[in-house]
Motif scaffolding. Structure first.
Motif, short mmCIF file in Angstrom:
data_model
loop_
_atom_site.label_atom_id
_atom_site.label_comp_id
_atom_site.label_asym_id
_atom_site.label_seq_id
_atom_site.Cartn_x
_atom_site.Cartn_y
_atom_site.Cartn_z
N GLY A 155 55.41 42.39 42.16
CA GLY A 155 53.97 42.18 42.13
C GLY A 155 53.48 41.40 43.33
O GLY A 155 52.42 41.69 43.91
N TYR A 202 51.81 44.15 45.81
CA TYR A 202 50.37 44.03 45.61
C TYR A 202 49.76 43.07 46.62
O TYR A 202 48.99 43.48 47.49
CB TYR A 202 50.06 43.58 44.18
CG TYR A 202 50.26 44.66 43.14
CD1 TYR A 202 49.18 45.29 42.53
CD2 TYR A 202 51.53 45.07 42.76
CE1 TYR A 202 49.35 46.28 41.58
CE2 TYR A 202 51.73 46.06 41.82
CZ TYR A 202 50.63 46.67 41.24
OH TYR A 202 50.82 47.66 40.31
N HIS A 232 53.99 42.92 36.96
CA HIS A 232 53.46 42.98 38.32
C HIS A 232 52.21 42.12 38.45
O HIS A 232 52.02 41.42 39.45
CB HIS A 232 53.12 44.44 38.69
CG HIS A 232 54.30 45.26 39.07
ND1 HIS A 232 55.57 45.04 38.59
CD2 HIS A 232 54.42 46.33 39.91
CE1 HIS A 232 56.41 45.93 39.10
NE2 HIS A 232 55.73 46.72 39.91
#
Length: 314
Positions: free
Chosen positions: A71, A75, A191
């Motif tokens: 994550g 991200y 995540h």
């Protein structure tokens, strides 16, 4: 299949917002929107996990740590690099560079086991290189020395974002194809928690724009933070899982190319202009090359699977 295609296109449209997010929230900084976006995403995941149905069950501590680390990398890290690339290099070059991602992963796999002859990939790879080259040559020729340095730095950020996404894709695919993969919702929530942790680390880099911003600017910033956090992250992940369950691999892989298309459309719309001739030709070459390469890989995969299913046990 129709609903699957719609879900896939919606996912790509939401992912395409990555290429314009930092520009949409001006005068707030890239780090401001990163913190807000993934704060919203992480809190959404945390609230989801309060429901008994979505609490983690049977997930090892190692899997939890890996999911949260993905994550942070896939991200927060990717978003910062991709957004910075657009701020430095403009709306066209970064989506084209990052848009070759659907080719990179199968190419790496082909290096390991060589399931397809490289000569079959010569044309699509040449088209991809030519497409990116055409756009870069035109843009660089128009820039002064400072502009060329910014373009180079932006291209470097885009390449770094591509590498981060490839690393994420390799690790994530290995886990999801394991004997006992985690559930889609559980994995998304992990995540999100990782992205939340990553956003908190960035707080010292936030600006103080909120102290001087107008109410209109502040509301627009908060609105985009919610849209990006809840839809471009959580909802997009769910939509892609929905599409993947209803569409053949050959189609879902090619749908990812739509992210590049949406990224270009959003960026050019913000600039209030259409693509130049070189940008249009370059983008068309790159997108066609990626689509052709993905088709070549997936056709070979289908042939191998068919041959395996037709084999007679000895």
């Amino acid at each position: 299949m129709f609903l699957g295609i719609l879900a896939g296109l919606l996912t790509c449209a939401l992912w395409g917002l990555t290429f314009v997010a930092a520009r949409l929230v001006h005068p707030f900084s890239l780090f401001d929107i990163t913190i807000a976006r993934y704060g919203v995403f992480g809190l959404t995941c945390a609230l989801t996990m309060l429901h008994p149905r979505f609490r983690l069950k049977g997930v090892s501590g190692r899997r939890i740590a890996t999911g949260m680390m993905l994550g942070i990398i896939g991200y927060v890290g990717y978003f910062v690099l991709a957004s910075q690339a657009v701020l430095l290099a403009g709306p066209v070059v970064p989506p084209l560079i990052i848009g070759i991602m659907p080719v990179i992963l199968p190419a790496i796999a082909n290096l390991m086991d060589k399931t397809i002859e490289w000569r079959r990939l010569a044309l699509p790879l040449l088209m991809i290189a030519a497409g990116i080259g055409v756009v870069n040559v035109e843009l660089v020729a128009k820039l002064d020395l400072q502009g060329q340095r910014m373009m180079l730095a932006g291209a470097g950020c885009a390449i770094a974002a591509l590498l981060v996404w490839v690393l994420y894709g390799i690790v994530n695919a290995r886990i999801m194809r394991a004997a006992e993969p985690p559930g889609t919702i559980d994995w998304t929530n992990l995540h999100g928690l990782g992205a939340l942790a990553g956003s908190l680390v960035l707080i010292p880099m936030a600006s103080n724009t909120y102290q001087t911003a107008t109410t209109e600017d502040l509301l627009r910033f908060l609105g985009w933070a919610v849209v990006l956090g809840m839809t471009a992250s959580w909802l997009a992940t769910w939509c892609w899982s929905f599409a993947s369950r209803r569409l053949p691999l050959a189609l879902t892989a090619q749908l990812i190319v739509a992210e590049t298309v949406f990224g270009l459309i959003f960026g050019l719309t913000l600039d209030a202009r259409g693509p130049t001739a070189a940008e249009a030709i370059g983008a068309a070459l790159q997108i066609a090359g990626v689509s052709l390469a993905v088709h070549t890989f997936t056709r070979r995969r289908r042939a191998a699977l068919t041959a395996g299913s037709d084999a007679t046990p000895q």
